[in-house]
Structure formats: C-alpha cells, structure tokens
Design a protein around this motif. Structure first.
Motif, PDB file in Angstrom:
ATOM      1  N   ILE A 155       0.842  -1.204   0.000  1.00  0.00           N
ATOM      2  CA  ILE A 155       0.000   0.000   0.000  1.00  0.00           C
ATOM      3  C   ILE A 155       0.875   1.251   0.000  1.00  0.00           C
ATOM      4  CG2 ILE A 155      -1.686   1.302   1.356  1.00  0.00           C
ATOM      5  CD1 ILE A 155      -2.852  -1.406   2.220  1.00  0.00           C
ATOM      6  N   ASP A 156       1.974   1.227   0.755  1.00  0.00           N
ATOM      7  CA  ASP A 156       2.902   2.365   0.780  1.00  0.00           C
ATOM      8  C   ASP A 156       3.516   2.608  -0.599  1.00  0.00           C
ATOM      9  OD1 ASP A 156       2.429   2.842   3.429  1.00  0.00           O
ATOM     10  OD2 ASP A 156       4.228   1.815   4.140  1.00  0.00           O
ATOM     11  N   VAL A 157       3.937   1.544  -1.265  1.00  0.00           N
ATOM     12  CA  VAL A 157       4.522   1.681  -2.599  1.00  0.00           C
ATOM     13  C   VAL A 157       3.495   2.238  -3.574  1.00  0.00           C
ATOM     14  CG1 VAL A 157       5.436   0.373  -4.561  1.00  0.00           C
ATOM     15  CG2 VAL A 157       6.270  -0.093  -2.263  1.00  0.00           C
ATOM     16  N   PHE A 158       2.265   1.733  -3.501  1.00  0.00           N
ATOM     17  CA  PHE A 158       1.208   2.239  -4.376  1.00  0.00           C
ATOM     18  C   PHE A 158       0.951   3.721  -4.139  1.00  0.00           C
ATOM     19  CE2 PHE A 158      -3.315   3.216  -4.936  1.00  0.00           C
ATOM     20  CZ  PHE A 158      -3.421   3.024  -6.314  1.00  0.00           C
ATOM     21  N   CYS A 159       0.905   4.134  -2.887  1.00  0.00           N
ATOM     22  CA  CYS A 159       0.659   5.552  -2.578  1.00  0.00           C
ATOM     23  C   CYS A 159       1.793   6.436  -3.085  1.00  0.00           C
ATOM     24  CB  CYS A 159       0.452   5.742  -1.080  1.00  0.00           C
ATOM     25  SG  CYS A 159      -1.109   5.069  -0.485  1.00  0.00           S
ATOM     26  N   TRP A 160       3.061   5.998  -2.924  1.00  0.00           N
ATOM     27  CA  TRP A 160       4.186   6.781  -3.436  1.00  0.00           C
ATOM     28  C   TRP A 160       4.156   6.858  -4.960  1.00  0.00           C
ATOM     29  CZ3 TRP A 160       6.650  10.296  -1.047  1.00  0.00           C
ATOM     30  CH2 TRP A 160       6.870  10.209   0.319  1.00  0.00           C
ATOM     31  N   LEU A 161       3.811   5.751  -5.625  1.00  0.00           N
ATOM     32  CA  LEU A 161       3.705   5.786  -7.089  1.00  0.00           C
ATOM     33  C   LEU A 161       2.576   6.713  -7.537  1.00  0.00           C
ATOM     34  CD1 LEU A 161       4.324   2.055  -8.021  1.00  0.00           C
ATOM     35  CD2 LEU A 161       5.817   4.013  -8.477  1.00  0.00           C
ATOM     36  N   LEU A 162       1.472   6.681  -6.815  1.00  0.00           N
ATOM     37  CA  LEU A 162       0.352   7.565  -7.145  1.00  0.00           C
ATOM     38  C   LEU A 162       0.741   9.032  -6.949  1.00  0.00           C
ATOM     39  CD1 LEU A 162      -2.664   7.499  -7.941  1.00  0.00           C
ATOM     40  CD2 LEU A 162      -3.183   7.562  -5.511  1.00  0.00           C
ATOM     41  N   ALA A 163       1.435   9.340  -5.864  1.00  0.00           N
ATOM     42  CA  ALA A 163       1.875  10.715  -5.630  1.00  0.00           C
ATOM     43  C   ALA A 163       2.886  11.153  -6.681  1.00  0.00           C
ATOM     44  CB  ALA A 163       2.470  10.838  -4.227  1.00  0.00           C
ATOM     45  N   GLY A 164       3.823  10.271  -7.046  1.00  0.00           N
ATOM     46  CA  GLY A 164       4.803  10.611  -8.080  1.00  0.00           C
ATOM     47  C   GLY A 164       4.162  10.812  -9.444  1.00  0.00           C
ATOM     48  N   GLY A 165       3.210   9.961  -9.792  1.00  0.00           N
ATOM     49  CA  GLY A 165       2.508  10.127 -11.066  1.00  0.00           C
ATOM     50  C   GLY A 165       1.696  11.402 -11.115  1.00  0.00           C
TER      51      GLY A 165
END
Length: 78
Positions: free
Chosen positions: A53-63
């Motif tokens: 979930i943390d990785v997904f949130c960081w990818l979403l914020a970066g995108g």
C-alpha cells in the motif's frame, strides 16, 4: 420472506387506526457495509499488506506530480 410491521396511527386505546404494512427482508447496502466493517478482518489485511500500500501511494503521488508539474509551469509562465 416478508415480515409484517404494525404502525400505530392513533392513541394507545384506539386500535381502529392500526394498519399493517409489508416490509422486505432484504439487507440494505448500509447494513451490509456496517457488518463488513464490524465483522471482517479488513484492518488486519491493511496491516499485512502495508508495504504494498505504501509503494502504491508513493507511485500515485509521483505520477500525480509528474502530470501536474508541466501544468504548474505553464500557469506560472503565463
């Protein structure tokens, strides 16, 4: 399966004002959601999959930043 509910229209001693209405026995979506929250292990599942979930949130914020950065430059450029 239907259940019968008695609605009282008048005072306690006036039984002529009573009427029966039929209610459905289907479970409402709100009650199903409440049962899911209260009875399932969704919070343990979040703890168990915390790293993903943390990785997904960081990818979403970066995108999001990658998409909005050019728009921000165009707005500031005028």
């Amino acid at each position: 399966m239907n259940t019968r509910v008695i609605d009282q229209l008048g005072g306690m001693k006036d039984f002529s004002g009573l009427r029966l209405r039929t209610t459905s026995s289907r479970v409402s979506p709100i009650r199903r959601f409440r049962n899911f929250i209260e009875l399932s292990g969704w919070d343990e599942s979040i703890v168990r999959h915390g790293r993903e979930i943390d990785v997904f949130c960081w990818l979403l914020a970066g995108g999001t930043a990658a998409l909005l950065l050019p728009v921000g430059f165009l707005v500031l450029k005028g």
